[in-house]
Write a protein that holds these residues in place. Structure first.
Motif: not given
Length: 105
Positions: A42, A53, A56-57
């Motif tokens: 991530a 992040p 991205a997760e």
């Protein structure tokens, strides 16, 4: 005086094949395939997309897809993502060529 926008409302786009077209699953699969095996996936994905992040997760879990600025950044840094987007665009062009404009019947 008539509304000048009235003429645009009468023109309809070719949306027959578009309604069933959803590029997100394929795009998210490529993102997962490229980044999920990495340690700190991530964070690395977020860095490459100039995003967070947490975003991205969400992409890695399939909850949502990247926005246009993030997708462009990912395309610029990852050849696999760029190739998949190019395939999606080519498929849409081919589908649109097969469709007939509603006014030409």
């Amino acid at each position: 005086m008539s509304n000048s926008w009235g003429k645009f409302r009468k023109v309809r786009g070719m949306s027959g094949a578009l309604s069933s077209f959803d590029p997100r699953p394929r795009l998210l699969k490529v993102i997962r395939d490229q980044f999920a095996p990495m340690r700190f996936a991530a964070q690395k994905l977020a860095d490459m997309a100039l995003s967070t992040p947490r975003a991205a997760e969400n992409w890695l879990s399939g909850q949502c897809a990247p926005g246009v600025p993030q997708l462009i950044e990912l395309m610029a840094t990852c050849d696999e993502i760029e190739r998949e987007v190019a395939k999606l665009v080519a498929e849409r062009k081919a589908a649109r060529e097969r469709e007939q404009c509603p006014g030409s019947k």
